[in-house]
Design a protein around this motif. Structure first.
Motif, PDB file in Angstrom:
ATOM      1  N   LEU A 116      37.381  30.485  43.349  1.00  0.00           N
ATOM      2  CA  LEU A 116      37.668  29.673  42.165  1.00  0.00           C
ATOM      3  C   LEU A 116      38.810  30.274  41.360  1.00  0.00           C
ATOM      4  O   LEU A 116      39.712  29.552  40.901  1.00  0.00           O
ATOM      5  CB  LEU A 116      36.403  29.570  41.304  1.00  0.00           C
ATOM      6  CG  LEU A 116      36.533  28.781  40.000  1.00  0.00           C
ATOM      7  CD1 LEU A 116      36.893  27.324  40.291  1.00  0.00           C
ATOM      8  CD2 LEU A 116      35.222  28.854  39.205  1.00  0.00           C
ATOM      9  N   ILE A 117      38.800  31.601  41.194  1.00  0.00           N
ATOM     10  CA  ILE A 117      39.860  32.279  40.450  1.00  0.00           C
ATOM     11  C   ILE A 117      41.196  32.115  41.171  1.00  0.00           C
ATOM     12  O   ILE A 117      42.251  31.925  40.555  1.00  0.00           O
ATOM     13  CB  ILE A 117      39.520  33.769  40.266  1.00  0.00           C
ATOM     14  CG1 ILE A 117      38.311  33.919  39.331  1.00  0.00           C
ATOM     15  CG2 ILE A 117      40.710  34.536  39.705  1.00  0.00           C
ATOM     16  CD1 ILE A 117      37.813  35.341  39.205  1.00  0.00           C
ATOM     17  N   PHE A 118      41.145  32.170  42.503  1.00  0.00           N
ATOM     18  CA  PHE A 118      42.373  32.032  43.289  1.00  0.00           C
ATOM     19  C   PHE A 118      43.039  30.679  43.035  1.00  0.00           C
ATOM     20  O   PHE A 118      44.265  30.581  42.893  1.00  0.00           O
ATOM     21  CB  PHE A 118      42.044  32.187  44.780  1.00  0.00           C
ATOM     22  CG  PHE A 118      43.222  31.958  45.685  1.00  0.00           C
ATOM     23  CD1 PHE A 118      44.177  32.946  45.872  1.00  0.00           C
ATOM     24  CD2 PHE A 118      43.378  30.745  46.342  1.00  0.00           C
ATOM     25  CE1 PHE A 118      45.266  32.734  46.711  1.00  0.00           C
ATOM     26  CE2 PHE A 118      44.462  30.523  47.178  1.00  0.00           C
ATOM     27  CZ  PHE A 118      45.411  31.511  47.356  1.00  0.00           C
ATOM     28  N   MET A 148      31.943  35.816  45.877  1.00  0.00           N
ATOM     29  CA  MET A 148      33.005  35.329  46.755  1.00  0.00           C
ATOM     30  C   MET A 148      33.421  33.910  46.357  1.00  0.00           C
ATOM     31  O   MET A 148      34.613  33.579  46.369  1.00  0.00           O
ATOM     32  CB  MET A 148      32.534  35.345  48.211  1.00  0.00           C
ATOM     33  CG  MET A 148      32.358  36.743  48.789  1.00  0.00           C
ATOM     34  SD  MET A 148      33.890  37.713  48.734  1.00  0.00           S
ATOM     35  CE  MET A 148      34.947  36.720  49.794  1.00  0.00           C
ATOM     36  N   ALA A 149      32.432  33.089  45.989  1.00  0.00           N
ATOM     37  CA  ALA A 149      32.746  31.736  45.514  1.00  0.00           C
ATOM     38  C   ALA A 149      33.560  31.794  44.229  1.00  0.00           C
ATOM     39  O   ALA A 149      34.492  31.005  44.021  1.00  0.00           O
ATOM     40  CB  ALA A 149      31.456  30.945  45.301  1.00  0.00           C
ATOM     41  N   VAL A 150      33.235  32.752  43.348  1.00  0.00           N
ATOM     42  CA  VAL A 150      33.978  32.920  42.092  1.00  0.00           C
ATOM     43  C   VAL A 150      35.402  33.364  42.375  1.00  0.00           C
ATOM     44  O   VAL A 150      36.359  32.885  41.738  1.00  0.00           O
ATOM     45  CB  VAL A 150      33.255  33.936  41.172  1.00  0.00           C
ATOM     46  CG1 VAL A 150      34.111  34.241  39.948  1.00  0.00           C
ATOM     47  CG2 VAL A 150      31.901  33.399  40.752  1.00  0.00           C
ATOM     48  N   ILE A 151      35.583  34.278  43.331  1.00  0.00           N
ATOM     49  CA  ILE A 151      36.928  34.743  43.687  1.00  0.00           C
ATOM     50  C   ILE A 151      37.780  33.582  44.185  1.00  0.00           C
ATOM     51  O   ILE A 151      38.967  33.459  43.843  1.00  0.00           O
ATOM     52  CB  ILE A 151      36.832  35.860  44.742  1.00  0.00           C
ATOM     53  CG1 ILE A 151      36.230  37.120  44.106  1.00  0.00           C
ATOM     54  CG2 ILE A 151      38.202  36.167  45.328  1.00  0.00           C
ATOM     55  CD1 ILE A 151      35.929  38.218  45.101  1.00  0.00           C
ATOM     56  N   PHE A 153      42.887  34.724  34.893  1.00  0.00           N
ATOM     57  CA  PHE A 153      43.120  36.145  34.681  1.00  0.00           C
ATOM     58  C   PHE A 153      43.180  36.836  36.041  1.00  0.00           C
ATOM     59  O   PHE A 153      42.737  36.292  37.045  1.00  0.00           O
ATOM     60  CB  PHE A 153      42.041  36.769  33.791  1.00  0.00           C
ATOM     61  CG  PHE A 153      40.665  36.752  34.386  1.00  0.00           C
ATOM     62  CD1 PHE A 153      39.855  35.642  34.272  1.00  0.00           C
ATOM     63  CD2 PHE A 153      40.176  37.870  35.080  1.00  0.00           C
ATOM     64  CE1 PHE A 153      38.593  35.627  34.818  1.00  0.00           C
ATOM     65  CE2 PHE A 153      38.911  37.852  35.634  1.00  0.00           C
ATOM     66  CZ  PHE A 153      38.114  36.725  35.496  1.00  0.00           C
ATOM     67  N   SER A 154      43.715  38.007  36.040  1.00  0.00           N
ATOM     68  CA  SER A 154      43.927  38.694  37.314  1.00  0.00           C
ATOM     69  C   SER A 154      43.267  40.064  37.341  1.00  0.00           C
ATOM     70  O   SER A 154      43.677  40.925  38.106  1.00  0.00           O
ATOM     71  CB  SER A 154      45.439  38.855  37.556  1.00  0.00           C
ATOM     72  OG  SER A 154      46.032  39.585  36.479  1.00  0.00           O
ATOM     73  N   SER A 155      42.273  40.295  36.527  1.00  0.00           N
ATOM     74  CA  SER A 155      41.616  41.599  36.468  1.00  0.00           C
ATOM     75  C   SER A 155      40.605  41.739  37.595  1.00  0.00           C
ATOM     76  O   SER A 155      39.539  41.118  37.578  1.00  0.00           O
ATOM     77  CB  SER A 155      40.919  41.787  35.110  1.00  0.00           C
ATOM     78  OG  SER A 155      40.197  43.003  35.112  1.00  0.00           O
ATOM     79  N   ARG A 156      40.948  42.567  38.596  1.00  0.00           N
ATOM     80  CA  ARG A 156      40.004  42.825  39.682  1.00  0.00           C
ATOM     81  C   ARG A 156      38.816  43.631  39.184  1.00  0.00           C
ATOM     82  O   ARG A 156      37.714  43.507  39.703  1.00  0.00           O
ATOM     83  CB  ARG A 156      40.722  43.564  40.819  1.00  0.00           C
ATOM     84  CG  ARG A 156      41.712  42.706  41.580  1.00  0.00           C
ATOM     85  CD  ARG A 156      42.589  43.521  42.473  1.00  0.00           C
ATOM     86  NE  ARG A 156      43.493  44.365  41.674  1.00  0.00           N
ATOM     87  CZ  ARG A 156      44.398  45.194  42.190  1.00  0.00           C
ATOM     88  NH1 ARG A 156      44.526  45.282  43.496  1.00  0.00           N
ATOM     89  NH2 ARG A 156      45.174  45.927  41.406  1.00  0.00           N
TER      90      ARG A 156
END
Length: 478
Positions: free
Chosen positions: A107-109, A102-105, A115-118
């Motif tokens: 960060l990606i946001f 969740m912390a990584v998500i 990148f946008s690969s779920r």
């Protein structure tokens, strides 16, 4: 054997330390696996719209692995202990991995251009949990195999006449050596005979831990057992119904379904011990380089000033100089020689009337007639202690801790004084920066005990930062 007791402690530290690089590697491998699946094996199923460069992805994956390690640590997955229930650890891995991803998500946001690969995010989360779980199971199985072979087993004395808990623990420990406990003695009560036998076991290095199971034991007796355990550096545990768990430093767990409370000896254990050792190694190496010109000039000055060796490492009768270190183990000691050769043996005889400390086992002599001219100077500024940096580097001493203890002094210590032997002696410490030789022995023990019970990395740094001003202030230096 003495080695057995050291192996027990080191094995638990080694397994805990080993888990960090293993988990980092496995989480990193999970990220690489996710990348390979998306951009190689599954690329034909769904066209790649945006492909992150592999080198950039590896750097990002290393950062993600660190985030996972932090959450694993917060979940208690690196606490120092014997083997735990694997089911408990796997559940913590799931929770910590989910929180980390969740912390990584997030960060990606905030870095939307990455990148946008779920698929990569979900696959990395799944493989991180799977790989870390397999790694944890493998390490714990290896630990249990070593325990079955007798490596790292805690040797326990049980005190108590309880007809339910005591037989249960003895039976389960004997039946399941992988639990990591071996009962060496069982006593119905703590009396003079029990204390004598426990003392014998300690001297034979045959005891690591005491567990009290008697619900009817008097509080005074329990306090005496705790005092014995602390003075002999033994782990102390009791069943949870014996006392209200108001102790300042405790850990509550269960053995064979029995609630057990462990009274922790000090904060400076487990990861604190590992941190302090790394800090000592790096700090001593840097200080050796920085002070090497001073040590070279001191060696030359000592040689020119008086006949005799440069270092004080051998007594007048040819025996090695020793000090008492951690857990009462003696070690070879050295520092720059500050006295005339052949005068060390006068310390406790002819110069007794010059002792500046009239109480306690320590001897401090002002205006010592045995000290050379150079010796007076290097003692005043503690330059004579610089060779102790090499003892810190090899692990016999620490940069910060209680003073090094003479064997003849330790022989006069009471049980309450032996608390200061639970850690490595230091080049500097809370007592030296609080008054050096002007302190009474009891004041010094009280300050060192406070340091042991309240240790933190910041406390060590604060003591080291204050040391130069104390040294150049020269208060209590003789």
């Amino acid at each position: 054997s003495p080695y057995y007791k050291r192996a027990m402690k080191k094995s638990e530290l080694a397994f805990a330390a080993l888990l960090v690089p293993i988990d980092f590697f496995l989480v990193f491998a999970a990220a690489v696996t996710a990348y390979s699946l998306r951009y190689h094996y599954f690329a034909g199923l769904r066209p790649v719209v945006f492909e992150i460069p592999y080198r950039e992805y590896l750097l990002f994956s290393a950062a993600v692995s660190v985030i996972f390690i932090v959450w694993f640590a917060l979940a208690g997955l690196y606490s120092i202990s014997g083997p735990r229930r694997i089911k408990l650890e796997l559940s913590r891995i799931f929770l910590a991995s989910s929180t980390a991803i969740m912390a990584v998500i997030v960060l990606i946001f905030f870095k939307g251009d990455l990148f946008s690969s779920r698929f990569i995010v979900l696959a990395a989360w799944f493989f991180a949990m799977m790989y870390a779980s397999v790694g944890r199971v493998t390490v714990r199985l290896l630990q249990r195999l070593l325990l079955r072979a007798g490596v790292g087993t805690r040797r326990v004395a049980i005190i108590g006449s309880d007809t339910r808990t005591t037989p249960l623990l003895i039976k389960e420990f004997a039946k399941n050596p992988a639990m990591g406990y071996s009962v060496v003695e069982h006593f119905d009560a703590f009396d003079a005979a029990t204390e004598t036998r426990l003392d014998q076991l300690v001297k034979q290095n045959g005891l690591d831990e005491i567990i009290v199971t008697d619900p009817a034991i008097q509080r005074e007796a329990l306090s005496r057992i705790l005092g014995f355990a602390q003075s002999h550096h033994l782990i102390f545990k009791y069943t949870a119904d014996l006392l209200a768990t108001h102790a300042k430093n405790i850990e509550i767990g269960a053995i064979c379904g029995v609630p057990i409370v462990e009274v922790k000896e000090m904060r400076l254990d487990g990861w604190g011990r590992i941190f302090k050792r790394i800090f000592d190694m790096v700090g001593s190496a840097v200080l050796i380089v920085v002070t090497s010109p001073i040590m070279l000039l001191t060696a030359i000055a000592i040689k020119l000033d008086s006949a005799g060796p440069i270092l004080f490492s051998v007594l007048d009768d040819g025996t090695p100089v020793t000090r008492v270190g951690e857990h009462g183990k003696p070690f070879r000691y050295l520092k720059f020689r500050s006295m005339r050769p052949g005068t060390h043996g006068l310390r406790y005889t002819d110069l007794a009337t010059l002792d500046a400390r009239k109480e306690g086992p320590l001897v401090k002599i002002k205006n010592d007639p045995r000290v050379t001219r150079v010796g007076t100077f290097i003692r005043k500024y503690s330059i004579d202690e610089l060779p102790e940096l090499f003892l810190v580097l090899i692990g016999k001493m620490s940069l910060v801790g209680p003073r090094p203890h003479l064997p003849e002094e330790v022989a006069k210590y009471h049980d309450r004084h032996r608390r200061v032997l639970s850690v490595k002696p230091g080049i500097t410490g809370m007592a030296p920066v609080s008054g050096r030789a002007d302190l009474t022995f009891e004041e010094e023990v009280h300050i060192d005990t406070y340091y042991i019970e309240n240790w933190s990395p910041w406390l060590d740094i604060a003591i080291l930062a204050r040391t130069p001003s104390v040294v150049f202030g020269r208060k209590g230096a003789y």
